[in-house]
Design a protein around this motif. Structure first.
Motif, short mmCIF file in Angstrom:
data_model
loop_
_atom_site.label_atom_id
_atom_site.label_comp_id
_atom_site.label_asym_id
_atom_site.label_seq_id
_atom_site.Cartn_x
_atom_site.Cartn_y
_atom_site.Cartn_z
N LEU A 119 5.61 11.27 -36.61
CA LEU A 119 6.90 11.36 -35.92
C LEU A 119 7.90 12.15 -36.75
N LEU A 123 9.60 15.41 -35.28
CA LEU A 123 11.05 15.44 -35.07
C LEU A 123 11.66 16.64 -35.78
N GLN A 202 6.28 7.78 -29.99
CA GLN A 202 6.27 9.11 -29.39
C GLN A 202 7.02 9.13 -28.06
N ALA A 205 10.74 9.23 -28.95
CA ALA A 205 11.14 10.21 -29.97
C ALA A 205 12.22 11.16 -29.46
#
Length: 227
Positions: A119, A123, A202, A205
């Motif tokens: 993640l 990101l 996810q 996110a």
């Protein structure tokens, strides 16, 4: 008209004596003046940061809310010596100068740890050209060695080893959660200022990315990419 002898006689010179500060008062006055000057300098330096947070958290469109939780006290990055995976020492404060996406986990890095690392990388990459203002950081909280299979994925990460107790003195989880359950956001001046929920995954996110987008826009006037 001839002046009289009385009017032409010299007049006595009048003197007015003003009180002067005693020598004992001067150091105290200088100390107060120095403190005010130092406070003024600190306010000037902090003003852009305060303004960006104010605009993000206060002057924002009605109905917009952040996914992450703002940390009230915003603790400063501690003056600690961390270690790279090769054993070399490095000051933790060397991370300052960038926004930091931080995760914490032991070196064995179970499934939840791998999910956080994924993640963090995603990101950062999703920020496009703004990604150069953000680093992703894994704080390894024990002496375990990360698996060799993780090394290629960590090529762009900042991986530092720091004892669990020292990390807990700086970053803190939500009540009832573990330190490893969250991703944390640290500003370029080294202040921990945001914690995302343990439920971040996810699917959510995109909400975390919106937090990042808004903060990067709000801080664009004072934050530049690179240390």
């Amino acid at each position: 008209m001839t002046p009289s002898p009385e009017s032409s006689a010299p007049q006595p010179l009048g003197l007015t004596v003003h009180s002067l500060p005693s020598p004992q008062d001067l150091p105290a006055q200088r100390t107060r003046l120095g403190r005010w000057k130092m406070l003024a300098v600190l306010l000037v330096c902090a003003a852009p940061v305060i303004a960006s947070y104010f605009s993000y958290y206060v002057i924002r469109p009605q109905g917009r809310s952040s996914y992450g939780v703002l940390v009230a006290q915003q603790p400063a990055m501690p003056q600690l010596q961390a270690q790279r995976l090769d054993g070399s020492a490095v000051p933790l404060t060397s991370l300052q100068g960038q926004w930091l996406l931080v995760s914490v986990a032991g070196g064995a890095c179970a499934a939840a740890c791998e999910a956080h690392l994924y993640l963090q990388r995603q990101l950062r990459e999703s920020l496009g050209r703004e990604k150069e203002r953000v680093d992703w950081v894994w704080l390894v909280s024990d002496a375990a060695t990360p698996a060799a299979a993780l090394q290629p994925a960590l090529a762009q990460a900042q991986v530092l080893r720091l004892p669990q107790a020292q990390i807990q003195a700086w970053l803190q989880p939500e009540p009832g959660q573990a330190l490893e359950d969250h991703l944390y956001l640290v500003d370029p001046q080294g202040h921990w200022m945001l914690r995302w929920p343990a439920s971040l995954n996810q699917a959510s996110a995109g909400r975390a990315k919106r937090d990042l987008d808004r903060l990067l826009r709000a801080s664009a006037s004072w934050d530049q990419s690179g240390r």
